[in-house]
Design an enzyme around this catalytic site. Structure first.
Site, PDB file in Angstrom:
ATOM      1  N   SER A 195       0.840  -1.197   0.000  1.00  0.00           N
ATOM      2  CA  SER A 195       0.000   0.000   0.000  1.00  0.00           C
ATOM      3  C   SER A 195       0.871   1.242   0.000  1.00  0.00           C
ATOM      4  O   SER A 195       2.021   1.216   0.464  1.00  0.00           O
ATOM      5  CB  SER A 195      -0.898   0.007   1.248  1.00  0.00           C
ATOM      6  OG  SER A 195      -1.577   1.239   1.392  1.00  0.00           O
ATOM      7  N   TYR A 240      -1.110  -0.927  10.327  1.00  0.00           N
ATOM      8  CA  TYR A 240      -1.358  -1.119   8.895  1.00  0.00           C
ATOM      9  C   TYR A 240      -0.159  -0.681   8.043  1.00  0.00           C
ATOM     10  O   TYR A 240       0.387  -1.462   7.261  1.00  0.00           O
ATOM     11  CB  TYR A 240      -2.618  -0.370   8.471  1.00  0.00           C
ATOM     12  CG  TYR A 240      -3.039  -0.685   7.057  1.00  0.00           C
ATOM     13  CD1 TYR A 240      -3.727  -1.868   6.772  1.00  0.00           C
ATOM     14  CD2 TYR A 240      -2.744   0.170   6.013  1.00  0.00           C
ATOM     15  CE1 TYR A 240      -4.105  -2.180   5.479  1.00  0.00           C
ATOM     16  CE2 TYR A 240      -3.116  -0.133   4.712  1.00  0.00           C
ATOM     17  CZ  TYR A 240      -3.805  -1.298   4.453  1.00  0.00           C
ATOM     18  OH  TYR A 240      -4.170  -1.606   3.162  1.00  0.00           O
TER      19      TYR A 240
END
Length: 264
Positions: A140, A154
């Site tokens: 990401s 995350y």
């Protein structure tokens, strides 16, 4: 020529489902795994009928440390081989670190870090022996961006995937095996609604968003070219370039301000 097969984790929705649809159009056989077997079977039936490919489904919860090895044993028992591995399964823990029990963080690390690495380790030996293989790790833009208020683990998990993919790409150079990390920015999929942050991301300007099929198509091209890392979308590439040149203190300050604005 034997049809190649792709194993996709988290294939029941979102980007994982788009990967399944894309590889089906390319004539690959599919091995799809996720927790929701009913969704997997529906996707498998649809893609098999539409594209004339074989599609196997395996239900698994990657929070279980034994799941990657069990998936591989099932694949071997069915007489299948994995030519392409798409490590895609993922989710977010959006509140602050102390708002979750350690068991929640432990499962998150297992799914988002350990299972990815374990599946890479299971896939690579046969790929190297055959002198052909593709591994795509769905990371990401969060792995490049500064830390955030909340969603503590995350970005850290995605940064791990980027670095691991870069190292594996170097280790497999010249072998016929390509390892690529894809770093999507905001992508239209079920991920945000499932994570409970749809209201927040809906405040983002439209130019920041990409469609999942476009992310998948750019990723496939990067993988075939042997690129260690891909940031899909011009806006995301510009954002990443800016972030890489920000002084760390300024980057964290901007992240703090952005997080405060999103909470309003």
């Amino acid at each position: 020529m034997t049809t190649r097969a792709v194993l996709i984790t988290g294939a029941s929705a979102g980007i994982g489902k788009c990967f399944a649809e894309f590889y089906a159009t390319k004539g690959y056989d599919l091995i799809l795994t996720a927790r929701r077997l009913d969704r997997l079977n529906d996707i498998a039936s649809e893609l098999s009928a539409s594209h004339g490919i074989k599609c196997e489904t395996i239900t698994a919860d990657l929070a279980d440390p034994a799941a990657p090895k069990a998936i591989w044993a099932d694949i071997t028992a069915r007489g299948l081989q994995v030519d392409v591995l798409v490590n895609n399964a993922g989710y977010g823990l959006n509140d602050h670190f102390v708002d979750y029990d350690w068991a929640d963080h432990r499962d998150f690390i297992q799914i988002m870090v350990t299972a990815y690495a374990h599946l890479c380790r299971l896939a690579l030996p046969a790929m190297l022996e055959r002198k052909y293989g593709r591994i795509i790790n769905v990371a990401s833009l969060a792995g490049i961006a500064p830390g955030t208020l909340g969603n503590t683990m995350y970005g850290a998990s995605k940064a791990f995937l980027i670095k691991m993919s870069e190292s594996l790409s170097l280790e497999t150079e010249g072998t016929g095996v390509h390892v690529t990390a894809v770093n999507p920015g905001f992508t239209r999929s079920e991920f945000h609604s499932t994570a409970g942050v749809q209201d927040t991301v809906d405040k983002m300007p439209s130019w920041m968003w990409m469609q999942a099929p476009d992310v998948v198509a750019e990723t496939y091209d990067a993988s075939e070219k042997g690129l260690a890392q891909i940031i899909p979308g011009r806006a995301n590439r510009i954002t990443a370039s800016i972030l890489r040149h920000f002084p760390p203190r300024l980057a964290l300050s901007l992240s703090r301000r952005r997080s405060a604005m999103q909470d309003k």
